[in-house]
Design a protein around this motif. Structure first.
Motif, PDB file in Angstrom:
ATOM      1  N   UNK A  68      13.020  65.517 -42.815  1.00  0.00           N
ATOM      2  CA  UNK A  68      14.221  66.282 -43.061  1.00  0.00           C
ATOM      3  C   UNK A  68      15.128  65.062 -43.323  1.00  0.00           C
ATOM      4  N   UNK A  69      15.579  64.705 -44.534  1.00  0.00           N
ATOM      5  CA  UNK A  69      16.542  63.430 -44.563  1.00  0.00           C
ATOM      6  C   UNK A  69      17.882  63.494 -43.914  1.00  0.00           C
ATOM      7  N   UNK A  70      18.244  64.475 -42.850  1.00  0.00           N
ATOM      8  CA  UNK A  70      19.161  64.491 -42.183  1.00  0.00           C
ATOM      9  C   UNK A  70      18.900  64.060 -40.821  1.00  0.00           C
ATOM     10  N   UNK A  71      17.718  63.648 -40.562  1.00  0.00           N
ATOM     11  CA  UNK A  71      17.388  63.224 -39.376  1.00  0.00           C
ATOM     12  C   UNK A  71      17.244  61.543 -39.295  1.00  0.00           C
ATOM     13  N   UNK A  72      17.410  61.072 -38.200  1.00  0.00           N
ATOM     14  CA  UNK A  72      17.282  59.444 -38.206  1.00  0.00           C
ATOM     15  C   UNK A  72      16.245  59.249 -37.101  1.00  0.00           C
ATOM     16  N   UNK A  73      15.330  58.214 -37.551  1.00  0.00           N
ATOM     17  CA  UNK A  73      14.174  57.726 -36.669  1.00  0.00           C
ATOM     18  C   UNK A  73      13.836  56.273 -37.325  1.00  0.00           C
ATOM     19  N   UNK A  74      13.325  55.525 -36.071  1.00  0.00           N
ATOM     20  CA  UNK A  74      12.902  54.272 -36.238  1.00  0.00           C
ATOM     21  C   UNK A  74      11.774  54.006 -35.258  1.00  0.00           C
TER      22      UNK A  74
ATOM     23  N   UNK B  17       9.910  51.018 -33.081  1.00  0.00           N
ATOM     24  CA  UNK B  17      10.031  49.373 -32.642  1.00  0.00           C
ATOM     25  C   UNK B  17       8.596  49.056 -31.832  1.00  0.00           C
ATOM     26  N   UNK B  18       8.685  47.786 -32.115  1.00  0.00           N
ATOM     27  CA  UNK B  18       7.646  47.002 -31.608  1.00  0.00           C
ATOM     28  C   UNK B  18       8.390  46.185 -30.540  1.00  0.00           C
ATOM     29  N   UNK B  19       8.526  46.670 -29.160  1.00  0.00           N
ATOM     30  CA  UNK B  19       9.344  45.817 -28.500  1.00  0.00           C
ATOM     31  C   UNK B  19       8.944  44.688 -27.824  1.00  0.00           C
ATOM     32  N   UNK B  20       9.588  43.940 -26.961  1.00  0.00           N
ATOM     33  CA  UNK B  20       9.370  42.550 -26.654  1.00  0.00           C
ATOM     34  C   UNK B  20       7.884  42.568 -25.526  1.00  0.00           C
ATOM     35  N   UNK B  21       7.713  43.775 -25.213  1.00  0.00           N
ATOM     36  CA  UNK B  21       6.557  43.610 -24.306  1.00  0.00           C
ATOM     37  C   UNK B  21       5.313  44.493 -24.779  1.00  0.00           C
ATOM     38  N   UNK B  22       5.522  44.619 -26.229  1.00  0.00           N
ATOM     39  CA  UNK B  22       4.483  45.134 -26.788  1.00  0.00           C
ATOM     40  C   UNK B  22       4.215  46.580 -27.055  1.00  0.00           C
ATOM     41  N   UNK B  23       5.215  47.085 -26.429  1.00  0.00           N
ATOM     42  CA  UNK B  23       5.193  48.769 -26.639  1.00  0.00           C
ATOM     43  C   UNK B  23       5.506  49.125 -27.997  1.00  0.00           C
ATOM     44  N   UNK B  24       4.918  50.090 -28.602  1.00  0.00           N
ATOM     45  CA  UNK B  24       5.098  50.411 -29.981  1.00  0.00           C
ATOM     46  C   UNK B  24       5.538  52.029 -29.849  1.00  0.00           C
ATOM     47  N   UNK B  25       6.959  52.136 -30.377  1.00  0.00           N
ATOM     48  CA  UNK B  25       7.468  53.569 -30.001  1.00  0.00           C
ATOM     49  C   UNK B  25       8.184  54.136 -31.013  1.00  0.00           C
ATOM     50  N   UNK B  26       8.354  55.294 -31.171  1.00  0.00           N
ATOM     51  CA  UNK B  26       9.204  56.132 -32.162  1.00  0.00           C
ATOM     52  C   UNK B  26      10.464  56.546 -31.437  1.00  0.00           C
ATOM     53  N   UNK B  27      11.521  56.412 -31.909  1.00  0.00           N
ATOM     54  CA  UNK B  27      12.790  57.002 -31.392  1.00  0.00           C
ATOM     55  C   UNK B  27      13.369  57.854 -32.568  1.00  0.00           C
ATOM     56  N   UNK B  28      14.145  59.017 -32.034  1.00  0.00           N
ATOM     57  CA  UNK B  28      14.861  59.835 -32.804  1.00  0.00           C
ATOM     58  C   UNK B  28      16.354  59.944 -32.391  1.00  0.00           C
ATOM     59  N   UNK B  29      17.308  59.908 -33.206  1.00  0.00           N
ATOM     60  CA  UNK B  29      18.503  60.024 -33.186  1.00  0.00           C
ATOM     61  C   UNK B  29      18.815  61.443 -32.552  1.00  0.00           C
ATOM     62  N   UNK B  30      19.404  61.577 -31.282  1.00  0.00           N
ATOM     63  CA  UNK B  30      19.757  62.946 -30.955  1.00  0.00           C
ATOM     64  C   UNK B  30      21.482  62.883 -31.155  1.00  0.00           C
ATOM     65  N   UNK B  31      21.693  63.761 -32.009  1.00  0.00           N
ATOM     66  CA  UNK B  31      23.297  64.084 -32.335  1.00  0.00           C
ATOM     67  C   UNK B  31      23.968  64.566 -31.141  1.00  0.00           C
TER      68      UNK B  31
END
Ligand code: NAG
Ligand code: NAG
Ligand code: NAG
Ligand code: NAG
Ligand code: NAG
Ligand code: NAG
Ligand code: NAG
Ligand code: NAG
Ligand code: NAG
Length: 279
Positions: free
Chosen positions: A245-251, A253-267
């Motif tokens: 759904x193009x009205x949501x936002x996600x990213x 991240x490969x963080x500096x400790x090697x964690x690989x995580x998906x985040x979703x914007x909570x309006x």
């Protein structure tokens, strides 16, 4: 009289909205100027690591100071707020300091001849230099990923141009310089996606192709927010994800400790919520 007033207002709006996401040849963007804005992203200068200044792309108005998704001068920050982004008439973006020394520049992947270049920040966060006549991209920030993987961005290998699209972590939470971890696709045999610790030289496989599709990833990118798309051709092999759904936002991240995580914007509370994670 009223009609005259209205048409002027309309012209003004059209003019500013068409210029807002674009830089034309010989235009510049100075630190402290208005940013360049597309529907969902902005390109401008920001501060990290004490008071050092960087040029980057941010999710527009997500979080107090925006959410940085890409940094041009990761390794060479400005010590003062005097940096300038220039768009030359041959279609090159150059970041220069107060003494006009080039500290970063886009390297064209194609030869430039008889083109009409424009630099445009697209609605998906990709900063592109394109030929305004044919629409062909000459350079794009999505070919040079940082620590953030966005919908529409490929991770993998283009076997024609030789471009490897890898993620590289930051050094610390506040230091965008390249850190210890990468996510890259190994295309020997069936493609596999790895997180590599370049210092410890350890690797973790996070996903692999099996002839039918791409498996692994533990719910990352393939879930109720986004779906993955795996492409396996002789010219290029990559994994990408797109929003459901193009009205949501996600990213991702490969963080500096090697964690690989998906985040979703909570309006509702205007913050990123961790959605799924590997490590
Ligand atoms: C936002 O930027 C201001 C000014 O640089 C800074 O004081 C503040 O701590 C930043 N806020 C966040 C959440 O980073
Ligand atoms: C484009 O012009 C700039 C400045 O004039 C120059 O530094 C750069 O090498 C040129 N790039 C190409 C690809 O011709
Ligand atoms: C710019 O040049 C001046 C004079 O040579 C020098 O003192 C200053 O450190 C330079 N600034 C940068 C950011 O390189
Ligand atoms: C780019 O192309 C569009 C559509 O043809 C045109 O309206 C616009 O003026 C062009 N811009 C430049 C900088 O050439
Ligand atoms: C991307 O990863 C591959 C495989 O680890 C490596 O060969 C390549 O040099 C990396 N490319 C970049 C730009 O880091
Ligand atoms: C999507 O999945 C998450 C966790 O798996 C769940 O918390 C959330 O309610 C789901 N959202 C929708 C719209 O189904
Ligand atoms: C997409 O998300 C918006 C906002 O949350 C919602 O109003 C809309 O119904 C969704 N569309 C679909 C096709 O689910
Ligand atoms: C989201 O937007 C992209 C780009 O405009 C489009 O290609 C895609 O079909 C859209 N997806 C949905 C689910 O609307
Ligand atoms: C925002 O709301 C979500 C869902 O209710 C919650 O999980 C998250 O912790 C909240 N974040 C903040 C910063 O309050």
């Amino acid at each position: 009289m009223i009609w005259f007033y209205c048409s002027c207002a309309l012209l003004f709006i059209l003019k500013t909205s068409s210029a807002a996401d674009t830089l034309l040849p010989n235009q510049i963007l100075k630190d402290g100027d208005e940013t360049i804005v597309s529907a969902n992203f902005e390109l401008g200068f920001f501060t990290r690591k004490q008071s050092l200044r960087y040029l980057g792309i941010m999710y527009y108005k997500k979080g107090e100071n925006g959410t940085v998704v890409w940094v041009a001068n990761r390794e060479v920050p400005f010590a003062d707020p005097m940096g300038t982004l220039k768009f030359t008439d041959n279609g090159t973006l150059q970041l220069v300091d107060v003494n006009n020394t080039i500290i970063w520049s886009s390297q064209p992947s194609k030869t430039l001849a008889n083109i009409s270049p424009v630099a445009q920040l697209l609605d998906n966060g990709n900063l592109v230099i394109k030929d305004n006549i044919t629409g062909a991209f000459i350079w794009e920030s999505f070919d040079h990923p940082g620590n953030t993987w966005l919908p529409g961005m490929k991770l993998g290998v283009d076997l024609v141009t030789g471009i490897h699209r890898n993620l590289t972590s930051w050094t610390t939470r506040l230091d965008p310089s390249p850190g210890s971890y990468t996510v890259s696709m190994d295309v020997n045999g069936y493609p596999q996606l790895y997180i590599t610790n370049t210092i410890g030289e350890s690797q973790q496989r996070v996903g692999s192709a099996n002839g039918l599709g791409f498996t692994g990833m533990n719910g990352l990118i393939q879930n109720n927010v986004s779906e993955h798309e795996f492409v396996y051709k002789k010219e290029e092999m990559y994994i990408m994800f797109t929003l459901l759904n193009n009205s949501s936002f996600t990213k991702m991240i490969l963080n500096y400790e090697g964690g690989f995580r998906q985040f979703v914007w909570n309006n509702n509370n205007q913050s990123w919520k961790k959605y799924n994670a590997l490590r």
